[in-house]
Scaffold this motif. Structure first.
Motif, PDB file in Angstrom:
ATOM      1  N   GLN A  78       2.415   2.562   3.258  1.00  0.00           N
ATOM      2  CA  GLN A  78       3.528   1.802   3.822  1.00  0.00           C
ATOM      3  C   GLN A  78       4.875   2.320   3.325  1.00  0.00           C
ATOM      4  O   GLN A  78       5.904   2.046   3.922  1.00  0.00           O
ATOM      5  N   GLU A 107      -6.846  -5.396   7.716  1.00  0.00           N
ATOM      6  CA  GLU A 107      -5.892  -4.296   7.549  1.00  0.00           C
ATOM      7  C   GLU A 107      -6.581  -2.987   7.817  1.00  0.00           C
ATOM      8  O   GLU A 107      -7.729  -2.799   7.469  1.00  0.00           O
ATOM      9  N   LYS A 160       6.928   0.038   5.606  1.00  0.00           N
ATOM     10  CA  LYS A 160       6.448  -0.086   6.979  1.00  0.00           C
ATOM     11  C   LYS A 160       5.584  -1.342   7.051  1.00  0.00           C
ATOM     12  O   LYS A 160       4.941  -1.700   6.068  1.00  0.00           O
ATOM     13  N   ALA A 184       0.846  -1.180   0.000  1.00  0.00           N
ATOM     14  CA  ALA A 184       0.000   0.000   0.000  1.00  0.00           C
ATOM     15  C   ALA A 184       0.894   1.247   0.000  1.00  0.00           C
ATOM     16  O   ALA A 184       1.990   1.231   0.550  1.00  0.00           O
ATOM     17  N   LYS A 243       2.380  -3.680   7.669  1.00  0.00           N
ATOM     18  CA  LYS A 243       0.943  -3.414   7.540  1.00  0.00           C
ATOM     19  C   LYS A 243       0.348  -3.273   8.923  1.00  0.00           C
ATOM     20  O   LYS A 243       0.744  -3.956   9.861  1.00  0.00           O
ATOM     21  N   LYS A 244      -0.591  -2.341   9.039  1.00  0.00           N
ATOM     22  CA  LYS A 244      -1.305  -2.186  10.297  1.00  0.00           C
ATOM     23  C   LYS A 244      -2.521  -3.097  10.237  1.00  0.00           C
ATOM     24  O   LYS A 244      -3.324  -3.011   9.308  1.00  0.00           O
ATOM     25  N   VAL A 245      -2.627  -3.958  11.210  1.00  0.00           N
ATOM     26  CA  VAL A 245      -3.754  -4.880  11.258  1.00  0.00           C
ATOM     27  C   VAL A 245      -4.439  -4.757  12.608  1.00  0.00           C
ATOM     28  O   VAL A 245      -3.841  -4.320  13.592  1.00  0.00           O
TER      29      VAL A 245
END
Length: 99
Positions: A4, A98, A46, A1, A48-50
């Motif tokens: 990131q 995500e 970076k 993404a 992934k934010k999950v």
């Protein structure tokens, strides 16, 4: 993404090799930005934010417990607990999405 790849230049960690092309860099899952000289142009994105969420649809629940499991025992296992409706698992796994 795209988000990131928003890494401050001084925090970039090299992900490629000298002379790597933008296409090759992206193909191996890295970010490419050649706008700042003397820092890695191909760099690690970076993570992934999950987040964990309890599924809303009771019929997609994946069993995480046993018949008669108590709410505290279920949540201690790191699972979701909802004592309704009948006929579906009441103790069930989170779903990871995500952000």
């Amino acid at each position: 993404a795209k988000c990131q790849c928003k890494v401050v230049a001084r925090e970039r960690k090299n992900c490629g090799y000298p002379g790597i092309s933008a296409a090759e860099c992206k193909r191996i899952g890295c970010c490419f930005n050649a706008s700042v000289p003397s820092i890695p142009w191909c760099y690690t994105p970076k993570p992934k934010k999950v987040k964990k969420v309890c599924p809303n649809d009771p019929y997609t629940r994946i069993n995480c417990g046993h018949p008669g499991i108590k709410p505290r025992e279920c949540t201690k296992k790191g699972c979701c607990f909802r004592a309704h409706p009948a006929g579906v698992p009441w103790c069930f796994y989170h779903r990871v999405t995500e952000e």
